[in-house]
Structure formats: C-alpha cells, structure tokens
Design a protein around this motif. Structure first.
Motif, mmCIF file in Angstrom:
data_model
loop_
_atom_site.group_PDB
_atom_site.id
_atom_site.type_symbol
_atom_site.label_atom_id
_atom_site.label_comp_id
_atom_site.label_asym_id
_atom_site.label_seq_id
_atom_site.Cartn_x
_atom_site.Cartn_y
_atom_site.Cartn_z
ATOM 1 N N VAL A 98 0.796 -1.233 0.000
ATOM 2 C CA VAL A 98 0.000 0.000 0.000
ATOM 3 C C VAL A 98 0.826 1.279 0.000
ATOM 4 C CG1 VAL A 98 -1.861 -1.203 1.186
ATOM 5 C CG2 VAL A 98 -0.230 0.125 2.523
ATOM 6 N N GLU A 99 2.090 1.211 0.420
ATOM 7 C CA GLU A 99 2.817 2.474 0.543
ATOM 8 C C GLU A 99 3.420 2.952 -0.772
ATOM 9 O OE1 GLU A 99 5.615 2.580 3.709
ATOM 10 O OE2 GLU A 99 4.068 2.535 5.261
ATOM 11 N N GLY A 100 3.807 2.035 -1.637
ATOM 12 C CA GLY A 100 4.266 2.441 -2.957
ATOM 13 C C GLY A 100 5.705 2.899 -3.042
ATOM 14 N N LYS A 101 6.414 3.011 -1.943
ATOM 15 C CA LYS A 101 7.807 3.453 -1.991
ATOM 16 C C LYS A 101 8.680 2.341 -2.566
ATOM 17 C CE LYS A 101 11.535 5.350 0.820
ATOM 18 N NZ LYS A 101 11.944 5.861 2.154
ATOM 19 N N ARG A 102 9.729 2.726 -3.294
ATOM 20 C CA ARG A 102 10.621 1.738 -3.893
ATOM 21 C C ARG A 102 11.952 1.738 -3.157
ATOM 22 N NH1 ARG A 102 10.833 2.595 -10.185
ATOM 23 N NH2 ARG A 102 11.222 0.348 -10.222
ATOM 24 N N TYR A 103 12.552 0.529 -3.098
ATOM 25 C CA TYR A 103 13.765 0.334 -2.315
ATOM 26 C C TYR A 103 14.854 -0.292 -3.175
ATOM 27 C CZ TYR A 103 10.761 1.156 1.730
ATOM 28 O OH TYR A 103 9.892 1.710 2.635
ATOM 29 N N ASP A 104 16.115 0.048 -2.827
ATOM 30 C CA ASP A 104 17.248 -0.586 -3.491
ATOM 31 C C ASP A 104 17.469 -2.002 -2.976
ATOM 32 O OD1 ASP A 104 17.948 1.628 -5.084
ATOM 33 O OD2 ASP A 104 18.952 2.573 -3.385
ATOM 34 N N LEU A 105 17.222 -2.200 -1.689
ATOM 35 C CA LEU A 105 17.422 -3.508 -1.068
ATOM 36 C C LEU A 105 16.181 -3.871 -0.265
ATOM 37 C CD1 LEU A 105 21.007 -2.943 0.434
ATOM 38 C CD2 LEU A 105 20.437 -3.758 -1.863
ATOM 39 N N ILE A 106 15.714 -5.102 -0.433
ATOM 40 C CA ILE A 106 14.655 -5.654 0.420
ATOM 41 C C ILE A 106 15.128 -7.018 0.893
ATOM 42 C CG2 ILE A 106 12.267 -6.420 0.579
ATOM 43 C CD1 ILE A 106 11.524 -4.457 -1.598
ATOM 44 N N VAL A 107 15.112 -7.235 2.193
ATOM 45 C CA VAL A 107 15.532 -8.530 2.739
ATOM 46 C C VAL A 107 14.424 -9.055 3.639
ATOM 47 C CG1 VAL A 107 17.964 -7.969 2.595
ATOM 48 C CG2 VAL A 107 16.757 -7.482 4.703
ATOM 49 N N SER A 108 14.190 -10.363 3.577
ATOM 50 C CA SER A 108 13.070 -10.981 4.287
ATOM 51 C C SER A 108 13.565 -12.160 5.105
ATOM 52 C CB SER A 108 12.013 -11.451 3.273
ATOM 53 O OG SER A 108 10.925 -12.069 3.920
ATOM 54 N N GLN A 109 13.148 -12.231 6.388
ATOM 55 C CA GLN A 109 13.661 -13.280 7.256
ATOM 56 C C GLN A 109 12.597 -14.010 8.080
ATOM 57 O OE1 GLN A 109 16.115 -11.971 10.481
ATOM 58 N NE2 GLN A 109 14.845 -10.221 10.969
ATOM 59 N N PRO A 110 11.362 -14.202 7.599
ATOM 60 C CA PRO A 110 10.447 -15.072 8.354
ATOM 61 C C PRO A 110 11.010 -16.481 8.425
ATOM 62 C CG PRO A 110 9.566 -14.636 6.179
ATOM 63 C CD PRO A 110 10.748 -13.746 6.339
ATOM 64 N N SER A 111 10.768 -17.170 9.563
ATOM 65 C CA SER A 111 11.496 -18.414 9.828
ATOM 66 C C SER A 111 10.842 -19.664 9.265
ATOM 67 C CB SER A 111 11.672 -18.583 11.342
ATOM 68 O OG SER A 111 12.437 -17.518 11.863
ATOM 69 N N HIS A 112 9.514 -19.775 9.349
ATOM 70 C CA HIS A 112 8.861 -21.052 9.072
ATOM 71 C C HIS A 112 7.784 -20.872 8.006
ATOM 72 C CE1 HIS A 112 11.037 -22.487 12.513
ATOM 73 N NE2 HIS A 112 10.442 -21.621 13.302
ATOM 74 N N PRO A 113 8.030 -21.315 6.777
ATOM 75 C CA PRO A 113 7.086 -21.064 5.689
ATOM 76 C C PRO A 113 5.789 -21.851 5.789
ATOM 77 C CG PRO A 113 8.920 -22.424 4.923
ATOM 78 C CD PRO A 113 9.269 -21.965 6.312
ATOM 79 N N TRP A 114 5.696 -22.806 6.733
ATOM 80 C CA TRP A 114 4.458 -23.592 6.822
ATOM 81 C C TRP A 114 3.451 -22.965 7.780
ATOM 82 C CZ3 TRP A 114 9.044 -25.294 9.091
ATOM 83 C CH2 TRP A 114 9.040 -25.405 10.470
ATOM 84 N N LEU A 115 3.831 -21.918 8.508
ATOM 85 C CA LEU A 115 2.920 -21.307 9.464
ATOM 86 C C LEU A 115 1.953 -20.365 8.756
ATOM 87 C CD1 LEU A 115 5.353 -20.443 12.402
ATOM 88 C CD2 LEU A 115 3.864 -22.431 12.163
ATOM 89 N N SER A 116 0.687 -20.399 9.193
ATOM 90 C CA SER A 116 -0.298 -19.464 8.643
ATOM 91 C C SER A 116 0.161 -18.042 8.956
ATOM 92 C CB SER A 116 -1.674 -19.720 9.267
ATOM 93 O OG SER A 116 -2.161 -20.979 8.882
ATOM 94 N N GLY A 117 0.125 -17.183 7.977
ATOM 95 C CA GLY A 117 0.641 -15.831 8.143
ATOM 96 C C GLY A 117 2.016 -15.729 7.533
ATOM 97 N N ALA A 118 2.990 -16.429 8.111
ATOM 98 C CA ALA A 118 4.345 -16.422 7.548
ATOM 99 C C ALA A 118 4.355 -17.045 6.163
ATOM 100 C CB ALA A 118 5.307 -17.166 8.467
ATOM 101 N N GLY A 119 3.481 -18.024 5.921
ATOM 102 C CA GLY A 119 3.446 -18.689 4.626
ATOM 103 C C GLY A 119 3.164 -17.742 3.474
ATOM 104 N N THR A 120 2.449 -16.641 3.735
ATOM 105 C CA THR A 120 2.129 -15.702 2.661
ATOM 106 C C THR A 120 3.331 -14.855 2.263
ATOM 107 O OG1 THR A 120 1.389 -13.999 4.236
ATOM 108 C CG2 THR A 120 -0.257 -15.575 3.443
ATOM 109 N N LEU A 121 4.457 -14.982 2.964
ATOM 110 C CA LEU A 121 5.693 -14.283 2.601
ATOM 111 C C LEU A 121 6.617 -15.174 1.776
ATOM 112 C CD1 LEU A 121 6.461 -12.438 5.952
ATOM 113 C CD2 LEU A 121 5.281 -11.559 3.942
ATOM 114 N N PHE A 122 6.101 -16.313 1.324
ATOM 115 C CA PHE A 122 6.890 -17.239 0.507
ATOM 116 C C PHE A 122 6.159 -17.607 -0.782
ATOM 117 C CE2 PHE A 122 8.571 -17.815 4.756
ATOM 118 C CZ PHE A 122 9.930 -17.960 4.561
ATOM 119 N N THR A 123 5.277 -16.762 -1.233
ATOM 120 C CA THR A 123 4.475 -17.080 -2.416
ATOM 121 C C THR A 123 4.911 -16.241 -3.613
ATOM 122 O OG1 THR A 123 2.781 -15.401 -1.978
ATOM 123 C CG2 THR A 123 2.500 -17.553 -0.917
#
Length: 853
Positions: free
Chosen positions: A608-633
């Motif tokens: 929703v914010e629309g800002k663009r970044y040079d670097l984006i890094v993501s570190q959720p731990s467990h892709p099978w958990l509801s919620g965290a799983g949506t960060l691996f799609t």
C-alpha cells in the motif's frame, strides 16, 4: 426431513468454507495484523447479524419460507462466485489507493462492501428455515435444537474439510468453488421441490393426520392450539433474562474462543491444520450440545432452574478447560510415545483439542436453543423474534472478539480473561432469582452461586510455560529457563535459555531466532549475509527494507553496511521487547539513527505504501505457518519486485528445517519465475538457504565484496566465520537461477491460493527423508556456475583465488568445477589450479576424527 437436513448441513459447510477462505484472501490485501484480521471478522459477522434482522422482515408473509430460503441460498452461491475474481485481484485495488489503504475505516469499508450481500443472506437462512418447519407449539423447542444442531454440524464439516482437504487439494479458489456448488445445489433442489408443490408436503410430512395444518402459500400458520399444547405460562415474562443469556453467552463464547485459540495454537502449531482443529473442536461441541438439548426443550417446566444449573456448569467447565489447556502437551507425549506419522499425530492433537474444549462448548450449544425457546415463547413470536435473537447474539460475539483481542488479553492476559469470563457466566444466574418461589429458594441459589463462583475462581492459574517447554524440548535438551514471556495481540512471545550465554526467541512455541548473549555480533552466517551481502552486490544502495526484526541479527548486519536509510517492519511488538529484555533493556541495532522501526504487516506495507527500495531482505522463519506462509508465495515476490528500484535486489532467507524437496522446488519456481536474475547461497551445515533475485543482472564484484568484508563492523561479526576476503564467500554458492529452475522441475509454484508450504509441511513432523530430502536434490543440480556473476576483467584472477580457497577447505569437487570454468577463459591459470587440486588429492587421508573444512 432428510431433504431439509441436506439443506442445512450443506449450507453450514459452505458458510464455514467461505468464512475461512474469505478471511484468508482479504488478509492478503488489508493485512494480517490483529487489527486487520479483526476488522475482516467484524465485517463478516456484522453481515450475519444484519441477516438476522432481515429475517424478521422476510418472515412477515407466512407460507413463503422455503421459497425465500431457496432465493437466499442462490444469492449466497452467486455472490461467492462473483466475489472470487474480486478477492483474487483485491491487492491491485488496495495498492491503487495508498493514501487510504492504511486507514482502519477503509479496510472495514472494503471488507464490508465485499461481504455484505452473501453474509446478510447467510445470516437469514437459519431463521427462515426454522420458521418454515416450526408450525406447531408442541415441537417448537425440538425443532429449534434440531435445526441449529444440523446447521452447526455442517459448519463442523466445513471447518474440518476446508483446512484438511479443500485447501490442500484444490487451493483457496477451489474451496470457494466447492462452497458455491453446495449453495447452488441446495437452491436447485429447493427450486425443484417448489415446482412440484413440495412446500406443503415438506410440512405435512411432519404432522400427524389428526393435526393436519394448511400450509399453502396464502395460509396463516395454525396456532390456535398454542395455549393448549403445553407451553409454560411463565416463559413469556422471562424473555428479558433469556435475551440476557443470549447476549452474555454470545459475548463469552467468542471471547473465550479467542483465549482458547491463543493457548492451543502453541500445541497444535500455527498451521492451517492447527487452526482448523481448534475451530472444528469448538463447533463440534456446540452442535452436539444443541442436538442433545432438543429433546428436552418442549418439556421444560422450570426454565429458570435449567438456566441456573446450565450457567453454573458452564462457568465450572470453563475453569476446568482453562486448567486443561496446559496439560495437553503431557497427554500428547504419552499418547505418541511410539512416534506415529504426521497424519496420526495431527489426528491425536485434534482428539485432544476436542476433549479439552468439549465440556464448555457442549453447554454453550445446549444453552443457545434453550434461550431461543424461552425468548421466542410461541410460534408467532418465533417468526418475529428468532432473527433478532440471532442478530443480537452475533453482535455480542463481535464485541467479545474485539474486547478480548484488543483490550482484555493484551492488558490482563489470557488466564485472567478466561477467569473473568467464567465468573461473568456464573454470576448471570442471579438474574433469575426473582423467578424462584420463596425466600429459602432464593437464598439457597445465592449461596450456591457464591460457593461455586468463589471455589472456581480460586483455582490455580493457567501457564504457558509447559506448552513452550514441550516445544523447546522437541529440539533441545534440558529444562529451559524463561527470560521473557508475554502475550501479544497476535502471538505469545518468549525468550528461553538452556545454558549460560545462549537464548532462543520463540513465537507461539516455534523457535524464531538464536542469540549469543555474550557476543551480540555472533550469529548464523547466512542470516548475517542476508543483511549485508546485498549492499555489496548493488552498485550504490540508498535504502533498505527489512521484513521482520526477529532476534535483531539481520537488522544489525544491515546497520554494519553504509546504507543511509533502513526501514524495519515487525508484526509483533513483543518480539522487540523480548530482545530488549536480554540486551540490557534496548535492542542495539535500533539505536542506529538510520533505522526506522514500524510495527505492522510488512507485506501490506509494501503493497500500500508504494515506496521503492534498493534492497529488500526478508527473514520469516517457518514457511508452513499461517501468516508467515504468505511471505513465501509468487504473489508476494511479485509485490516485492514492484517495490524494487530498477537495479534493486531482494534477498530471502529460507530455513530448511522440516522442509521437503517438493516444497523447496515450489519455492524455487515461485521465486525465480518472478526474478529473471539471481542465485542461491547454501549455509554452512546446509541448514538454510539464501535466495537472491533481481530484475537486473547481478555481479559479484571482487572489489566491492572485499570493501564490505574489510569494514571493521563487518569483520568483527565474521571473524569466527573466516569470511574476510571475497573468495571465501564462494564455498556457499549453491545454484544459479537456471539451475534453480531446473531443480524445480514441473512442480507448480507456491502461490497465495495454492500454498504448498502450509498444506504439505503442516503434516510433516520430522525431517524429510529419501527422495524428499532436499539436500541431495540441491547437490544433484549444483555445477558451481559462478563465472556469469564475475566481472570479466576480474574473472581470471578471482576464479583462481576462489579455486585455491576451495582446495584449502578440501572441497575438491567444487574446486574442479571452478577449474573447468577457469579453463574456458584462462587455460594457463586453470593449469595452475589443476596442479594444486592434484597435489591435494594425492595427500593421504586424515585419519583423525576431526572434521575438515
């Protein structure tokens, strides 16, 4: 009646399938914070309440109930069908209005606008069908209990099958398709019955020949014998009390469910199966309670005594359940000593959850039709009051959900919240004292209420520690010491230690991070590279976006680079507080003036914010958990790609714990279908991966890498890792993008609607073995294809240095692969490297037990 049973069960099943799927899809666009999820839930249940009020108007013309019910089912099915493309593309709409998308009122308005038509229709179906079948005073109570139980039984099936069958096999869109089919099937079957004049037959089938009732479309229901049919004369003056029970039990049931889920999610796991198990258990108890109560409702002579006894028992069982919540891990451990399969253990957990929640949910199910029976009193009042009663009960449930989630649990905790809810239930019988005859009965009732409430309220406290300890001991030895424990709005956060100087961050029973309390700069290598390496690959990064604070190690890595602006977004505030609790009251990386911390849903912020970044890094731990799983799609990776600058870089950490090869293939395909450039690093010990992707070609420039590793702050963190020069990075090189896609094969990508990670890994209890072991699969596709990522002018010298470092580490297989690439650009240098490889290969093997490399 068999036909009506089919209608109600199918309708209930469809409603719960819609509820789970719609809330999930809406969460992808409006966010997964507690506030956002509660907003969606409130809009859903507000629609149901509106349906209850609408039912009053729909029932003003007797004799048309079945026709109205058919129309309602058709409206639900068609709305569900039309809503699907809107929900699947809602993120684009939300992203187009960034100024409004973060406003709570906008989220509520969007959810309500989308769901209002089908949810209002859902809310009206039960009152309309009940009015259709209940035509005689003597069967009013029986039918109320029976129909509510059947409708709830359908909800039980929907809750169980949606999470365990529909989502895994057909995805979210397929599950909605099944729900649409159920609604339209009911509508078509009902239309066929109407066409054959079956509305009269359906009613007459349930009436004795001697009590035949005219139920044609224009006929009024026969109520002339209502007063002679055994209706207690004391019930009408008790309507206010009955309405009070509907309101209080509606409030308590949903508020308690929030508390129960907060605890049990640690036991069941935050997977789609765990959430489904809790919802199934709650609805099953309610359905069975209503079914059992149906036979007594028309013979009750002293309803005030039933209410007093039922409410006191409900309060007591709520305390029993509160204490039983923390005993479930011990029971589970004894029942699974033989180590059954993931499916068997999932079923055992479901049985235990049902066992723990059954007493209070059974009583809630019994009290609901009793309250309706007293409040509606007779057949004419049923038509006028049933929808209103259902609506008010639903509104009270909304209030219970919001107050429990946002006020009570965060401020006083789950244990105290459940205590006070039980106390409220046990004090409610005082409202029925005026209906008792004589001072002695009233005094006895007061004494009983006071005794039971006092005794139950002084039971021992519920504790989260046994649940977290059970989760901790599944991976560690010894009894953990709790350094921090707090309940947040979305999860229970704890910091535990099993030896001096070490601490582990847990969220809802799952380990999220490891912290070295004596050396804050020390941590897992891949997690450090997640935060630092992208800054050396990008030619001139000006800002970075970090998804998740976790233990703070990745954020610390970013602060050790020269990036001028760093944005960190963490969903759960208590994660930061847990880190502060073991770091002397502050999180060191957050002291850096470049760091801006936001407590929000990172996916939604990017959307929703629309800002663009040079670097984006993501570190959720467990892709099978509801919620965290949506960060691996793939859908999330597309959002990330749209928020990167032209030469921006995205880095995604992936924990290989409990990950099977098929799921890894789906993640590789999802990531590298979005990013046309990239590679995979594989951590030492092969326990985790780092996906790196970009829309522009990536270059591992030797000078920039050496400049990064020579920075004092970086060298301090990497000193023990022996990663001080650029060539020392390359033993971690796993797959190129082309090799990653080849490894993925024909496996479909992980998406928002087809979640491989959640549906496959939710059932995987132990490490994957055999063909599903991800490590051999990665090794088969690795050719050490590093040459395309090197600067051409640097390549001969750099590749020679890389090969020599591999020889030093005794990784001769990788060294030979480097030699082949070097030969294609500098044969003389390749000869040098080959000589060193052959010399190392001719050395006698080390007979010691010491590990090499």
């Amino acid at each position: 009646m068999r036909l009506i049973t089919t209608f109600l069960v199918a309708s209930g099943m469809a409603a719960l399938t819609y509820q789970v799927a719609w809330i999930r899809l809406l969460g992808l666009s409006v966010g997964s914070t507690s506030a956002a999820v509660s907003t969606v839930l409130a809009s859903f249940f507000l629609g149901l309440a509106g349906g209850g009020f609408l039912a009053e108007r729909l029932l003003r013309r007797p004799g048309r109930e079945l026709r109205t019910y058919v129309v309602l089912e058709a409206v639900i099915g068609l709305s569900g069908l039309l809503l699907l493309p809107a929900l699947l593309n809602l993120d684009r709409l939300v992203a187009s209005v960034p100024g409004l998308a973060t406003e709570p009122w906008f989220r509520f308005a969007v959810a309500l606008a989308l769901l209002i038509v089908p949810t209002v229709a859902m809310g009206a179906t039960f009152p309309v069908m009940t009015a259709h079948l209940v035509r005689r005073q003597g069967e009013l109570g029986f039918r109320l209990g029976q129909l509510y139980a059947l409708n709830t039984a359908g909800a039980v099936l929907g809750a169980a099958l949606a999470g365990s069958v529909f989502f895994p096999l057909f995805g979210l869109h397929g599950a909605i398709g099944i729900a649409v089919t159920l609604n339209l099937m009911v509508a078509v079957m009902g239309a066929v019955v109407l066409r054959r004049g079956g509305e009269t037959e359906l009613v007459l089938d349930e009436v004795d020949d001697t009590e035949a009732v005219d139920t044609t479309d224009d006929a009024e229901p026969d109520t002339k014998d209502a007063e002679d049919d055994g209706a207690p004369t004391t019930w009408q003056p008790m309507r206010i009390q009955a309405l009070g029970v509907l309101l209080v039990t509606g409030f308590v049931s949903i508020a308690a469910e929030v508390g129960w889920a907060k605890v049990l999610i640690i036991f069941t796991g935050g997977t789609v199966y765990g959430v489904s198990a809790i919802l199934t258990a709650v609805l099953l108890g309610i359905a069975l309670g209503s079914w059992e109560m149906r036979s007594y409702l028309d013979d009750v002579e002293r309803p005030e005594l039933w209410f007093i006894a039922g409410l006191l028992l409900l309060g007591v069982t709520m305390h029993v359940t509160r204490l039983g919540l923390t005993a479930t891990p011990g029971w589970f451990e004894r029942l699974t000593a033989a180590q059954g399969s993931g499916l068997v253990q999932h079923l055992i957990k479901l049985v235990l959850v049902v066992f723990v929640l059954f007493p209070p949910t059974f009583l809630l199910g019994a009290l609901y039709p009793l309250s309706l029976r007293v409040y509606c009193d007779d057949v004419p009042d049923l038509r006028k009051r049933l929808g209103r009663a259902q609506a008010l009960n639903t509104l009270a449930g909304i209030a219970g959900s919001l107050l429990a989630g946002f006020l009570l649990i965060p401020r006083i905790g789950t244990d105290a919240t459940l205590r006070y809810l039980a106390l409220l239930v046990m004090l409610l019988p005082l409202a029925f004292l005026p209906k008792l005859s004589g001072l002695a009965q009233r005094a006895g009732a007061v004494a009983l209420i006071a005794l039971v409430a006092t005794a139950a309220h002084h039971t021992r406290s519920m504790r989260f520690e046994p649940l977290i300890t059970a989760a901790f001991n599944s991976e560690h030895d010894g009894d953990p010491q709790f350094l921090f424990l707090a309940e947040g709005k979305s999860s229970v956060i704890s910091m535990v230690s099993d030896e001096p100087g070490q601490a582990y961050l847990f969220s809802n029973g799952f380990q999220e991070a490891w912290l070295d309390l004596e050396k804050p700069e020390r941590g897992p290598l891949i997690e450090f590279l997640l935060g630092s390496l992208p800054s050396a690959i990008h030619p001139d990064p000006q800002n970075a976006f970090v998804i998740g604070f976790g233990g703070g190690y990745t954020t610390s890595a970013v602060t050790r680079t020269e990036v001028p602006e760093i944005r960190v977004v963490e969903l759960e505030p208590n994660v930061v507080e847990a880190v502060k609790s073991v770091r002397g009251g502050e999180a060191p990386s957050l002291r850096d003036p470049r760091v801006q911390l936001s407590l929000d849903d990172a996916r939604n912020v990017l959307l929703v914010e629309g800002k663009r970044y040079d670097l984006i890094v993501s570190q959720p731990s467990h892709p099978w958990l509801s919620g965290a799983g949506t960060l691996f799609t793939r859908d999330f990776f597309e959002i990330v790609s749209s928020r990167l600058t032209d030469d921006g870089i995205f880095a995604q950490w992936l924990n290989l714990w409990r990950l099977d090869a098929t799921t890894l293939r789906s993640l590789l395909r999802a990531f590298y279908e979005v990013f046309p450039e990239g590679f995979v690093l594989q951590g030492s010990g092969r326990s985790d991966l780092l996906f790196v992707g970009s829309r522009s070609p990536l270059t591992l420039d030797r000078e920039r890498l050496d400049r990064l590793f020579s920075r004092e702050a970086v060298a301090e963190a990497l000193e023990e890792q022996e990663l001080l020069r650029a060539e020392q990075l390359f033993p971690l090189f796993g797959l190129s993008r082309e090799e990653a896609l080849a490894a993925a094969g024909d496996v479909a990508p992980n998406t928002d609607t087809r979640l491989y990670t959640e549906v496959r890994l939710g059932m995987l209890r132990n490490e994957a073995e055999g063909d599903e072991d991800p490590l051999p699969m990665l090794a088969r596709h690795r050719s050490f294809d590093v040459l395309p990522f090197l600067v051409p002018e640097q390549a001969p010298d750099f590749l020679l240095a890389i090969g020599r470092n591999l020889v030093t580490l005794e990784d001769l297989d990788s060294a030979r692969l480097a030699e082949k690439q070097l030969r294609s650009i500098a044969p003389a240098r390749a000869d040098e490297l080959l000589g060193e490889i052959e010399t190392a290969a001719s050395q006698p093997a080390d007979d010691t037990d010491e590990p090499t490399g």
